[in-house]
Design a protein around this motif. Structure first.
Motif, PDB file in Angstrom:
ATOM      1  N   UNK A  32       0.846  -1.183   0.000  1.00  0.00           N
ATOM      2  CA  UNK A  32       0.000   0.000   0.000  1.00  0.00           C
ATOM      3  C   UNK A  32       0.890   1.245   0.000  1.00  0.00           C
ATOM      4  N   UNK A  33       0.423   2.295  -0.661  1.00  0.00           N
ATOM      5  CA  UNK A  33       1.193   3.535  -0.757  1.00  0.00           C
ATOM      6  C   UNK A  33       0.313   4.708  -0.374  1.00  0.00           C
ATOM      7  N   UNK A  34       0.952   5.763   0.090  1.00  0.00           N
ATOM      8  CA  UNK A  34       0.172   6.912   0.516  1.00  0.00           C
ATOM      9  C   UNK A  34       0.882   8.228   0.256  1.00  0.00           C
ATOM     10  N   UNK A  35       0.076   9.279   0.252  1.00  0.00           N
ATOM     11  CA  UNK A  35       0.570  10.653   0.187  1.00  0.00           C
ATOM     12  C   UNK A  35       0.170  11.357   1.483  1.00  0.00           C
ATOM     13  N   UNK A  36       1.115  12.088   2.016  1.00  0.00           N
ATOM     14  CA  UNK A  36       0.907  12.864   3.222  1.00  0.00           C
ATOM     15  C   UNK A  36       1.404  14.280   2.954  1.00  0.00           C
ATOM     16  N   UNK A  43       0.703  19.656  11.976  1.00  0.00           N
ATOM     17  CA  UNK A  43       1.110  18.265  11.979  1.00  0.00           C
ATOM     18  C   UNK A  43       0.947  17.651  10.595  1.00  0.00           C
ATOM     19  N   UNK A  44       1.727  16.623  10.358  1.00  0.00           N
ATOM     20  CA  UNK A  44       1.591  15.901   9.102  1.00  0.00           C
ATOM     21  C   UNK A  44       0.231  15.225   9.049  1.00  0.00           C
ATOM     22  N   UNK A  45      -0.398  15.268   7.891  1.00  0.00           N
ATOM     23  CA  UNK A  45      -1.723  14.668   7.745  1.00  0.00           C
ATOM     24  C   UNK A  45      -1.762  13.762   6.519  1.00  0.00           C
ATOM     25  N   UNK A  46      -2.583  12.755   6.592  1.00  0.00           N
ATOM     26  CA  UNK A  46      -2.790  11.883   5.455  1.00  0.00           C
ATOM     27  C   UNK A  46      -3.635  12.560   4.405  1.00  0.00           C
ATOM     28  N   UNK A  47      -3.206  12.468   3.173  1.00  0.00           N
ATOM     29  CA  UNK A  47      -3.939  13.053   2.050  1.00  0.00           C
ATOM     30  C   UNK A  47      -4.711  11.973   1.304  1.00  0.00           C
ATOM     31  N   UNK A  48      -4.016  10.895   0.985  1.00  0.00           N
ATOM     32  CA  UNK A  48      -4.647   9.827   0.229  1.00  0.00           C
ATOM     33  C   UNK A  48      -3.789   8.580   0.316  1.00  0.00           C
ATOM     34  N   UNK A  49      -4.431   7.419   0.162  1.00  0.00           N
ATOM     35  CA  UNK A  49      -3.665   6.181   0.083  1.00  0.00           C
ATOM     36  C   UNK A  49      -4.358   5.230  -0.877  1.00  0.00           C
ATOM     37  N   UNK A  55      -6.618  -2.036  -5.274  1.00  0.00           N
ATOM     38  CA  UNK A  55      -6.471  -0.625  -5.621  1.00  0.00           C
ATOM     39  C   UNK A  55      -7.476   0.288  -4.965  1.00  0.00           C
ATOM     40  N   UNK A  56      -8.029  -0.144  -3.832  1.00  0.00           N
ATOM     41  CA  UNK A  56      -8.982   0.715  -3.127  1.00  0.00           C
ATOM     42  C   UNK A  56      -8.256   1.964  -2.638  1.00  0.00           C
ATOM     43  N   UNK A  57      -8.996   3.047  -2.598  1.00  0.00           N
ATOM     44  CA  UNK A  57      -8.396   4.341  -2.268  1.00  0.00           C
ATOM     45  C   UNK A  57      -9.125   5.009  -1.108  1.00  0.00           C
ATOM     46  N   UNK A  58      -8.427   5.947  -0.522  1.00  0.00           N
ATOM     47  CA  UNK A  58      -9.005   6.756   0.543  1.00  0.00           C
ATOM     48  C   UNK A  58      -8.496   8.173   0.383  1.00  0.00           C
TER      49      UNK A  58
END
Length: 125
Positions: A32-36, A43-49, A55-58
């Motif tokens: 799994x990969x993500x962008x923060x 603070x660092x926040x999650x943008x998308x993964x 290939x489900x996304x958030x």
């Protein structure tokens, strides 16, 4: 493991950018990969993964409908297409791969622990 982001820059509000992230030292299509992102003083926040199998996304609520995450497993590359950019999107953007053993950042049900150095995105008003 190496994670390298590219594609950041200065753009006017309403514009678009596409970030890219390449990895080495891991089998990209197993992770799994993500962008923060982290803005100054925040603070660092999650943008998308994006998960590796189906290939489900958030997405964070603040970027839904404007950002699109995708991956090309054949090229070991993760993307973040950012449209309709706003000044509040200004931040350092980081790419991350899951580290299910030692990862300390949880997002989208994954533990992220392999990080890039970041790429700066600046949106002017």
């Amino acid at each position: 493991v190496q994670v390298v982001e590219s594609g950041g820059g200065l753009v006017q509000a309403g514009g678009s950018l596409r970030l890219s992230c390449t990895t080495s030292g891991l089998r990209f299509d197993d992770y799994p990969m993500g962008w923060f992102r982290q803005a100054p003083g925040k603070e660092r926040e999650g943008v998308s993964c994006i998960h590796h199998n189906r290939g489900s996304t958030r997405y964070a609520d603040s970027v839904k409908g404007r950002f699109t995450i995708s991956r090309d497993n054949a090229k070991n590359t993760l993307y973040l297409q950012m449209n309709s950019l706003k000044p509040e999107d200004t931040a350092m953007y980081y790419c991350a791969a899951e580290d299910s053993v030692y990862g300390r950042t949880w997002y989208g049900g994954c533990r992220f622990g392999f990080w890039g150095q970041g790429t700066q995105v600046t949106v002017s008003s």
